[in-house]
Scaffold this motif. Structure first.
Motif, PDB file in Angstrom:
ATOM      1  N   THR A 174       0.814  -1.225   0.000  1.00 35.75           N
ATOM      2  CA  THR A 174       0.000   0.000   0.000  1.00 35.75           C
ATOM      3  C   THR A 174       0.845   1.272   0.000  1.00 35.75           C
ATOM      4  N   ASP A 175       2.129   1.124   0.370  1.00 37.83           N
ATOM      5  CA  ASP A 175       3.013   2.294   0.299  1.00 37.83           C
ATOM      6  C   ASP A 175       3.612   2.452  -1.093  1.00 37.83           C
ATOM      7  N   HIS A 176       3.317   1.504  -1.987  1.00 35.25           N
ATOM      8  CA  HIS A 176       3.962   1.537  -3.294  1.00 35.25           C
ATOM      9  C   HIS A 176       2.972   1.425  -4.443  1.00 35.25           C
ATOM     10  N   LEU A 177       1.712   1.765  -4.179  1.00 38.86           N
ATOM     11  CA  LEU A 177       0.709   1.702  -5.256  1.00 38.86           C
ATOM     12  C   LEU A 177       0.925   2.867  -6.211  1.00 38.86           C
ATOM     13  N   CYS A 178       0.598   2.656  -7.489  1.00 35.40           N
ATOM     14  CA  CYS A 178       0.645   3.771  -8.437  1.00 35.40           C
ATOM     15  C   CYS A 178      -0.535   4.709  -8.135  1.00 35.40           C
ATOM     16  N   ASP A 179      -0.539   5.885  -8.730  1.00 36.41           N
ATOM     17  CA  ASP A 179      -1.572   6.875  -8.396  1.00 36.41           C
ATOM     18  C   ASP A 179      -2.978   6.365  -8.696  1.00 36.41           C
ATOM     19  N   ASP A 180      -3.131   5.682  -9.850  1.00 41.78           N
ATOM     20  CA  ASP A 180      -4.473   5.197 -10.216  1.00 41.78           C
ATOM     21  C   ASP A 180      -4.977   4.150  -9.239  1.00 41.78           C
ATOM     22  N   CYS A 181      -4.110   3.204  -8.890  1.00 39.32           N
ATOM     23  CA  CYS A 181      -4.534   2.152  -7.958  1.00 39.32           C
ATOM     24  C   CYS A 181      -4.825   2.730  -6.578  1.00 39.32           C
ATOM     25  N   ARG A 182      -4.022   3.731  -6.185  1.00 38.83           N
ATOM     26  CA  ARG A 182      -4.248   4.350  -4.877  1.00 38.83           C
ATOM     27  C   ARG A 182      -5.615   5.065  -4.868  1.00 38.83           C
ATOM     28  N   ALA A 183      -5.890   5.817  -5.947  1.00 37.39           N
ATOM     29  CA  ALA A 183      -7.163   6.557  -6.021  1.00 37.39           C
ATOM     30  C   ALA A 183      -8.337   5.577  -6.032  1.00 37.39           C
ATOM     31  N   HIS A 184      -8.176   4.475  -6.746  1.00 32.73           N
ATOM     32  CA  HIS A 184      -9.222   3.454  -6.798  1.00 32.73           C
ATOM     33  C   HIS A 184      -9.485   2.898  -5.395  1.00 32.73           C
ATOM     34  N   PHE A 185      -8.412   2.610  -4.701  1.00 29.62           N
ATOM     35  CA  PHE A 185      -8.530   2.023  -3.367  1.00 29.62           C
ATOM     36  C   PHE A 185      -9.199   3.007  -2.401  1.00 29.62           C
ATOM     37  N   VAL A 186      -8.820   4.279  -2.509  1.00 32.95           N
ATOM     38  CA  VAL A 186      -9.426   5.296  -1.637  1.00 32.95           C
ATOM     39  C   VAL A 186     -10.940   5.366  -1.925  1.00 32.95           C
ATOM     40  N   SER A 187     -11.313   5.311  -3.209  1.00 32.68           N
ATOM     41  CA  SER A 187     -12.740   5.364  -3.549  1.00 32.68           C
ATOM     42  C   SER A 187     -13.489   4.168  -2.971  1.00 32.68           C
ATOM     43  N   VAL A 188     -12.893   2.985  -3.093  1.00 31.57           N
ATOM     44  CA  VAL A 188     -13.563   1.784  -2.570  1.00 31.57           C
ATOM     45  C   VAL A 188     -13.805   1.951  -1.071  1.00 31.57           C
ATOM     46  N   GLN A 189     -12.788   2.431  -0.366  1.00 38.08           N
ATOM     47  CA  GLN A 189     -12.942   2.590   1.089  1.00 38.08           C
ATOM     48  C   GLN A 189     -14.042   3.589   1.419  1.00 38.08           C
ATOM     49  N   ARG A 190     -14.067   4.684   0.660  1.00 35.23           N
ATOM     50  CA  ARG A 190     -15.069   5.723   0.922  1.00 35.23           C
ATOM     51  C   ARG A 190     -16.478   5.172   0.681  1.00 35.23           C
ATOM     52  N   LEU A 191     -16.616   4.434  -0.408  1.00 27.99           N
ATOM     53  CA  LEU A 191     -17.938   3.885  -0.751  1.00 27.99           C
ATOM     54  C   LEU A 191     -18.392   2.863   0.294  1.00 27.99           C
ATOM     55  N   LEU A 192     -17.452   2.049   0.765  1.00 26.40           N
ATOM     56  CA  LEU A 192     -17.823   1.062   1.786  1.00 26.40           C
ATOM     57  C   LEU A 192     -18.275   1.764   3.059  1.00 26.40           C
ATOM     58  N   THR A 193     -17.596   2.842   3.393  1.00 30.44           N
ATOM     59  CA  THR A 193     -17.996   3.607   4.571  1.00 30.44           C
ATOM     60  C   THR A 193     -19.401   4.176   4.361  1.00 30.44           C
ATOM     61  N   ASP A 194     -19.667   4.699   3.156  1.00 24.52           N
ATOM     62  CA  ASP A 194     -21.011   5.213   2.852  1.00 24.52           C
ATOM     63  C   ASP A 194     -22.062   4.114   3.006  1.00 24.52           C
ATOM     64  N   LEU A 195     -21.670   2.888   2.683  1.00 24.66           N
ATOM     65  CA  LEU A 195     -22.614   1.767   2.752  1.00 24.66           C
ATOM     66  C   LEU A 195     -22.651   1.131   4.148  1.00 24.66           C
ATOM     67  N   SER A 196     -21.952   1.738   5.106  1.00 29.03           N
ATOM     68  CA  SER A 196     -21.877   1.225   6.485  1.00 29.03           C
ATOM     69  C   SER A 196     -21.298  -0.181   6.557  1.00 29.03           C
ATOM     70  N   VAL A 197     -20.354  -0.476   5.683  1.00 28.78           N
ATOM     71  CA  VAL A 197     -19.651  -1.760   5.762  1.00 28.78           C
ATOM     72  C   VAL A 197     -18.341  -1.521   6.514  1.00 28.78           C
ATOM     73  N   ASP A 198     -18.220  -2.179   7.687  1.00 23.23           N
ATOM     74  CA  ASP A 198     -16.987  -2.020   8.477  1.00 23.23           C
ATOM     75  C   ASP A 198     -15.870  -2.860   7.884  1.00 23.23           C
ATOM     76  N   PHE A 199     -14.675  -2.307   7.889  1.00 23.16           N
ATOM     77  CA  PHE A 199     -13.543  -3.092   7.385  1.00 23.16           C
ATOM     78  C   PHE A 199     -12.288  -2.681   8.128  1.00 23.16           C
ATOM     79  N   THR A 200     -11.283  -3.538   8.059  1.00 28.50           N
ATOM     80  CA  THR A 200      -9.984  -3.236   8.628  1.00 28.50           C
ATOM     81  C   THR A 200      -8.969  -3.272   7.494  1.00 28.50           C
ATOM     82  N   LEU A 201      -8.170  -2.224   7.391  1.00 30.86           N
ATOM     83  CA  LEU A 201      -7.138  -2.247   6.357  1.00 30.86           C
ATOM     84  C   LEU A 201      -6.049  -3.225   6.776  1.00 30.86           C
ATOM     85  N   GLU A 202      -5.702  -4.084   5.886  1.00 34.92           N
ATOM     86  CA  GLU A 202      -4.735  -5.148   6.196  1.00 34.92           C
ATOM     87  C   GLU A 202      -3.705  -5.211   5.070  1.00 34.92           C
ATOM     88  N   PRO A 203      -2.655  -4.372   5.164  1.00 35.65           N
ATOM     89  CA  PRO A 203      -1.705  -4.277   4.044  1.00 35.65           C
ATOM     90  C   PRO A 203      -0.929  -5.563   3.775  1.00 35.65           C
TER      91      PRO A 203
END
Ligand code: AMP
Length: 421
Positions: free
Chosen positions: A230-259
């Motif tokens: 996760t410290d070495h993702l390219c910009d596109d993959c990082r942005a994608h991952f951030v969006s997924v996390q945001r959407l899951l939070t909007d959907l009230s799905v709890d998760f733990t980041l596990e690099p």
């Protein structure tokens, strides 16, 4: 021990699913497919075996599933066939073979099927096991990742499992992203190779990411300082991952980041996730999935990003918080018949009830009245319909409500209508 007189036993690592658990499994599978269906995922069935090459190319030869666990045989004519060890490569193969990707995208499919892997059997780990899963093929949008993960999480909750969800992104296969990271990881692993458990040393060259999956405490400790994807993702993959996390939070799905979460199959890209449940010992993953944006191309198809998950039904049943509630009996009526004439009548009435949609069963052992009443209670039926010689003469049955114990006489001709109500 029961069954000692029987010469045959099921092969090691396989299980017989017997009543009442079989009904419970059946109900769970149906509720899974129903809930996936409400999001537009339609069932697909693929063959139990495929050309071996599908898994070698799709799942990857370096993966443990392919290198060690496949049931493979030569089928004559130089063909090598393999029992399906996982569901995604076959589904993508079927999509490409039938050109489903030429229709509206994403193609959304669900499956409920047995899988086979030659693993060392233990609690929760079998050589034939059952998975329910979904695949959404033809979109790379982060909304789809969020949808897929939400659907799996909600189904698990409805099934009585409250698992933790671990989430990671493993980037995509390019120099600026995962390939660059893998070079760093490999360098790190080579430097600390002496501290890794012997079995894990072999993975450094073939499949360095998989060292994170090691259950060896020695390896886990040595990896504490490892570089993280996760410290070495390219910009596109990082942005994608951030969006997924945001959407899951909007959907009230709890998760733990596990690099350190990596999945066992090589085709995963970007989002990777796994659900873990307590009380299962070391085999505590009840399901997992991720994106596989390169899989279609690896199989000779067009660029077709996709994402899916598979849930292990055997483990879901083991992980349910409440001991499984007995599924409601399928038989609502048990016919108790005394004498050959009554048995004949009982068979006809049972058939008429079944035709009318009412579950019905009867005695086939010519048991006593008392014995049949016991069978009626054991069957889970609500009603016992008693046919003795007197009832036959009057063409009326005695209908007993097995809950309240109340009983009344009902003419044969009215029985179906009364009990179907
Ligand atoms: P995987 O794609 O290998 O992560 O498998 C997805 C899920 O299937 C796992 O989380 C388990 O619940 C289940 N599973 C995988 N392998 C086995 C097995 N050998 N026996 C029982 N369940 C399994």
């Amino acid at each position: 021990m029961a069954g000692d007189s029987v010469g045959f036993r099921a092969p090691r690592g396989t299980t017989d699913v017997l009543p009442p658990e079989s009904s419970l499994r059946d109900a769970l599978v149906r509720s899974a497919l129903d809930s996936f269906g409400r999001a537009g995922y339609e069932p697909v069935e693929t063959p139990a075996f495929e050309h071996t090459e599908l898994f070698q190319r799709g799942v990857g030869e370096a993966s443990e599933v392919v290198s060690k666990q496949m049931y493979t045989w030569a089928d004559g004519g130089g063909r090598s066939l393999t029992l399906r060890p996982e569901g995604t490569a076959p589904v993508v193969r079927a999509v490409l073979e039938h050109g489903l990707e030429r229709g509206p995208l994403p193609v959304k499919l669900s499956y409920a099927e047995s899988m086979w892997r030659r693993e060392r059997p233990q609690k929760g780990r079998y050589r034939q096991f059952f998975q329910v899963g979904i695949e959404a093929i033809g979109s790379g949008r982060p909304e789809l990742d969020a949808e897929v993960i939400e659907i799996g999480t909600r189904f698990l909750a409805a099934a009585g499992v409250a698992p933790g969800l671990s989430l990671n992104s493993i980037g995509h296969d390019s120099e600026s992203c995962r390939r660059g990271y893998l070079a760093l990881l490999k360098k790190f692993l080579e430097e600390i190779a002496g501290s890794l458990a012997p079995d894990d040393r072999a993975r450094v060259a073939t499949n360095p990411l998989r060292t994170f999956d090691s259950k060896e405490p020695q390896t886990s400790a040595a990896l504490a300082a490892a570089p993280l994807i996760t410290d070495h993702l390219c910009d596109d993959c990082r942005a994608h991952f951030v969006s997924v996390q945001r959407l899951l939070t909007d959907l009230s799905v709890d998760f733990t980041l596990e690099p350190r979460l990596v999945r066992g199959l090589d085709y995963y890209t970007r989002t990777a996730f796994e659900w873990f449940a307590g009380g299962l010992g070391s085999q505590n993953a009840v399901g997992g999935g991720g994106r596989y944006d390169g899989l279609s191309e690896a199989l000779g198809g067009p660029s077709l990003p996709g994402i899916g998950f598979a849930l292990g039904l055997d483990r879901i049943i083991m992980a349910r918080a409440e001991p499984a509630e007995e599924p409601p009996g399928r038989v609502a009526v048990y016919l108790v018949a005394l004498g050959d004439d009554a048995r004949r009548e009982a068979l006809m009435l049972a058939t008429a009830l079944r035709v009318a949609g009412v579950g019905a069963d009867l005695d086939f052992a010519a048991r006593s009245m008392k014995g049949q009443m016991k069978d009626a209670a054991r069957s889970g039926a609500r009603w016992a319909v008693i046919l003795g010689s007197e009832e036959l003469r009057a063409r009326e049955a005695t209908v007993r409500d097995l809950r309240s114990g109340e009983q009344q006489r009902v003419p044969f001709a009215e029985l179906t209508a009364r009990l179907a109500a």
